[in-house]
Design a protein around this motif. Structure first.
Motif, PDB file in Angstrom:
ATOM      1  N   ILE A  83      -6.833   3.180   1.922  1.00 23.13           N
ATOM      2  CA  ILE A  83      -7.643   1.922   1.738  1.00 23.13           C
ATOM      3  C   ILE A  83      -7.467   1.314   3.146  1.00 23.13           C
ATOM      4  N   ALA A  84      -6.294   1.190   3.704  1.00 19.14           N
ATOM      5  CA  ALA A  84      -6.024   0.445   4.968  1.00 19.14           C
ATOM      6  C   ALA A  84      -6.550   1.455   6.275  1.00 19.14           C
ATOM      7  N   PHE A  85      -6.505   2.813   5.838  1.00 21.32           N
ATOM      8  CA  PHE A  85      -7.100   3.437   7.028  1.00 21.32           C
ATOM      9  C   PHE A  85      -8.552   3.566   7.298  1.00 21.32           C
ATOM     10  N   ASN A  86      -9.325   3.069   5.848  1.00 24.34           N
ATOM     11  CA  ASN A  86     -10.810   3.468   6.056  1.00 24.34           C
ATOM     12  C   ASN A  86     -11.487   2.149   5.775  1.00 24.34           C
ATOM     13  N   SER A  87     -10.763   0.918   5.963  1.00 21.56           N
ATOM     14  CA  SER A  87     -11.216  -0.237   5.552  1.00 21.56           C
ATOM     15  C   SER A  87     -10.599  -1.352   6.487  1.00 21.56           C
TER      16      SER A  87
ATOM     17  N   SER B 205      -5.714  -4.711   5.547  1.00 19.55           N
ATOM     18  CA  SER B 205      -4.269  -4.168   5.757  1.00 19.55           C
ATOM     19  C   SER B 205      -3.391  -3.583   4.667  1.00 19.55           C
ATOM     20  N   ARG B 206      -2.388  -2.940   4.896  1.00 20.16           N
ATOM     21  CA  ARG B 206      -1.644  -2.055   4.046  1.00 20.16           C
ATOM     22  C   ARG B 206      -1.225  -3.228   2.793  1.00 20.16           C
ATOM     23  N   ARG B 207      -0.461  -4.368   3.308  1.00 19.36           N
ATOM     24  CA  ARG B 207      -0.299  -5.433   2.216  1.00 19.36           C
ATOM     25  C   ARG B 207      -1.320  -5.871   1.489  1.00 19.36           C
ATOM     26  N   GLU B 208      -2.428  -6.212   2.096  1.00 21.47           N
ATOM     27  CA  GLU B 208      -3.753  -6.592   1.407  1.00 21.47           C
ATOM     28  C   GLU B 208      -4.061  -5.280   0.347  1.00 21.47           C
ATOM     29  N   ALA B 209      -3.881  -4.195   0.636  1.00 20.62           N
ATOM     30  CA  ALA B 209      -4.411  -3.040  -0.344  1.00 20.62           C
ATOM     31  C   ALA B 209      -3.360  -3.042  -1.279  1.00 20.62           C
ATOM     32  N   ASP B 210      -2.033  -3.311  -1.104  1.00 19.37           N
ATOM     33  CA  ASP B 210      -1.113  -3.400  -2.155  1.00 19.37           C
ATOM     34  C   ASP B 210      -1.499  -4.422  -2.982  1.00 19.37           C
ATOM     35  N   GLU B 211      -1.823  -5.617  -2.692  1.00 20.84           N
ATOM     36  CA  GLU B 211      -2.178  -6.853  -3.709  1.00 20.84           C
ATOM     37  C   GLU B 211      -3.200  -6.406  -4.390  1.00 20.84           C
ATOM     38  N   LEU B 212      -4.423  -5.870  -3.750  1.00 16.28           N
ATOM     39  CA  LEU B 212      -5.639  -5.255  -4.468  1.00 16.28           C
ATOM     40  C   LEU B 212      -5.355  -4.333  -5.524  1.00 16.28           C
ATOM     41  N   ILE B 213      -4.408  -3.503  -5.225  1.00 22.14           N
ATOM     42  CA  ILE B 213      -4.033  -2.235  -6.329  1.00 22.14           C
ATOM     43  C   ILE B 213      -3.444  -2.956  -7.694  1.00 22.14           C
TER      44      ILE B 213
ATOM     45  N   VAL C 150      -4.431  10.183  -3.027  1.00 23.26           N
ATOM     46  CA  VAL C 150      -5.519  10.420  -3.357  1.00 23.26           C
ATOM     47  C   VAL C 150      -5.936  11.639  -2.718  1.00 23.26           C
ATOM     48  N   LYS C 151      -6.764  12.486  -3.595  1.00 30.30           N
ATOM     49  CA  LYS C 151      -7.225  13.942  -3.416  1.00 30.30           C
ATOM     50  C   LYS C 151      -8.601  13.778  -2.550  1.00 30.30           C
ATOM     51  N   ASP C 152      -8.849  15.084  -2.170  1.00 28.55           N
ATOM     52  CA  ASP C 152     -10.313  15.088  -1.407  1.00 28.55           C
ATOM     53  C   ASP C 152     -11.316  14.517  -2.123  1.00 28.55           C
ATOM     54  N   ASP C 153     -11.495  15.144  -3.325  1.00 27.59           N
ATOM     55  CA  ASP C 153     -12.492  14.710  -4.034  1.00 27.59           C
ATOM     56  C   ASP C 153     -12.607  13.571  -4.900  1.00 27.59           C
ATOM     57  N   ASP C 154     -11.722  12.708  -4.749  1.00 32.10           N
ATOM     58  CA  ASP C 154     -11.432  11.300  -5.284  1.00 32.10           C
ATOM     59  C   ASP C 154     -12.314  10.225  -4.940  1.00 32.10           C
ATOM     60  N   LYS C 155     -13.060   9.473  -5.814  1.00 31.99           N
ATOM     61  CA  LYS C 155     -13.973   8.512  -5.260  1.00 31.99           C
ATOM     62  C   LYS C 155     -13.009   6.899  -5.496  1.00 31.99           C
ATOM     63  N   VAL C 156     -12.937   6.274  -4.118  1.00 28.56           N
ATOM     64  CA  VAL C 156     -11.940   5.195  -4.268  1.00 28.56           C
ATOM     65  C   VAL C 156     -12.786   3.979  -4.333  1.00 28.56           C
ATOM     66  N   SER C 157     -12.663   3.096  -4.978  1.00 29.85           N
ATOM     67  CA  SER C 157     -13.577   1.788  -4.996  1.00 29.85           C
ATOM     68  C   SER C 157     -12.564   0.560  -4.986  1.00 29.85           C
ATOM     69  N   VAL C 158     -12.863  -0.393  -4.256  1.00 31.93           N
ATOM     70  CA  VAL C 158     -12.391  -1.746  -3.905  1.00 31.93           C
ATOM     71  C   VAL C 158     -13.187  -2.695  -4.355  1.00 31.93           C
ATOM     72  N   LEU C 159     -12.930  -3.609  -5.308  1.00 32.31           N
ATOM     73  CA  LEU C 159     -13.845  -4.741  -5.735  1.00 32.31           C
ATOM     74  C   LEU C 159     -15.176  -4.134  -5.881  1.00 32.31           C
ATOM     75  N   GLY C 160     -15.169  -3.101  -6.605  1.00 26.16           N
ATOM     76  CA  GLY C 160     -16.541  -2.531  -7.031  1.00 26.16           C
ATOM     77  C   GLY C 160     -17.429  -1.827  -5.848  1.00 26.16           C
ATOM     78  N   LYS C 161     -16.762  -1.829  -4.562  1.00 18.30           N
ATOM     79  CA  LYS C 161     -17.365  -0.932  -3.357  1.00 18.30           C
ATOM     80  C   LYS C 161     -16.525   0.258  -3.191  1.00 18.30           C
ATOM     81  N   VAL C 162     -17.434   1.328  -3.018  1.00 15.61           N
ATOM     82  CA  VAL C 162     -16.823   2.490  -2.491  1.00 15.61           C
ATOM     83  C   VAL C 162     -16.469   2.601  -1.234  1.00 15.61           C
ATOM     84  N   ILE C 163     -14.954   3.137  -1.018  1.00 12.10           N
ATOM     85  CA  ILE C 163     -14.488   2.974   0.227  1.00 12.10           C
ATOM     86  C   ILE C 163     -14.965   4.486   0.856  1.00 12.10           C
ATOM     87  N   SER C 164     -15.583   4.398   1.799  1.00  7.06           N
ATOM     88  CA  SER C 164     -16.115   5.731   2.660  1.00  7.06           C
ATOM     89  C   SER C 164     -14.863   6.172   3.362  1.00  7.06           C
TER      90      SER C 164
END
Length: 233
Positions: free
Chosen positions: A7-11, A14-22, A41-55
């Protein structure tokens, strides 16, 4: 890659904010909430934060501690140890900058970002490379000064460099070019044998806590700093 790092790498989180969201249940993987920051996270996993897909980022930036006794190459016709002995690099075949000879160890940078690899290998950008060098005997004061001012060996004039004595037979050497076996040849010019050579930094990227054979994805700050060093930002 761990979920919080992904999440931090692709958005812009921050890492701390990602932890809180998780922890607060705002992150899903393939539509299901995941409450563990260390989820892989695997290659084919679809990760979303607050309903928005993380590219996913199209680029990978990786630092690697090449162990002594391995070639900086993919494959070897003579069966010697090389990058293909590490599953990640065998799979990705990333380009690299900072080749090290078989007897040397330390930091190599890998990426599929061609603009960065090109600039890191282009002399005019004066990318610093820092090494810790262990020798059989110490340099004399005049030898050290001659090395710092740029030696001429076999008709080639090396650029000026930094040589700092940090132990009885131990030196910190910083160069801005990367001729084959350059540091070994500079010491050999004075009949001094290098017993161990470890690269610990390229530009702003440091070896850090990596152990031989370990690799790590660069942080956003490291990537930003590297682009600044290479005048890409």
């Amino acid at each position: 890659m761990r979920l919080n790092r992904f999440i931090a790498f692709n958005s812009n989180y921050s890492r701390r904010e990602a932890d809180e969201l998780i922890f607060n249940g705002h992150v899903t993987v393939n539509g299901k909430p995941v409450l563990v920051p260390g989820y892989e996270v695997k290659d084919d996993d679809k990760v979303s934060v607050l309903g928005k897909v993380i590219s996913r980022s199209n680029f990978l930036y990786v630092k690697f501690y090449k162990p002594r006794g391995f070639l900086t190459s993919y494959g070897d016709p003579y069966g010697r140890k090389n990058l293909d002995d590490f599953e990640f690099f065998k799979k990705t075949k990333l380009a690299y900058s900072g080749r090290l000879d078989n007897d040397s160890e330390g930091l190599i940078f890998f990426s599929n970002d061609g603009s960065i690899i090109h600039r890191m290998q282009t002399p005019k950008y004066d990318v610093e490379k820092e090494y810790i060098v262990y020798t059989k005997r110490p340099l004399g004061d005049e030898e050290k000064l001659a090395m710092e001012n740029g030696l001429e060996i076999d008709g080639y004039k090396f650029k000026k460099c930094s040589v700092e004595k940090i132990g009885r037979n131990k030196y910190r050497v910083i160069i801005t070019e990367g001729k084959k076996r350059q540091i070994r040849n500079m010491f050999k010019h004075f009949n001094i044998e290098v017993e161990r050579l470890v690269r610990i930094r390229i530009a702003n990227i440091t070896l850090g806590e990596l152990k031989p054979g370990d690799f790590k994805f660069l942080t956003k700050d490291e990537i930003t700093g590297l682009k600044e060093c290479l005048r890409l930002e």
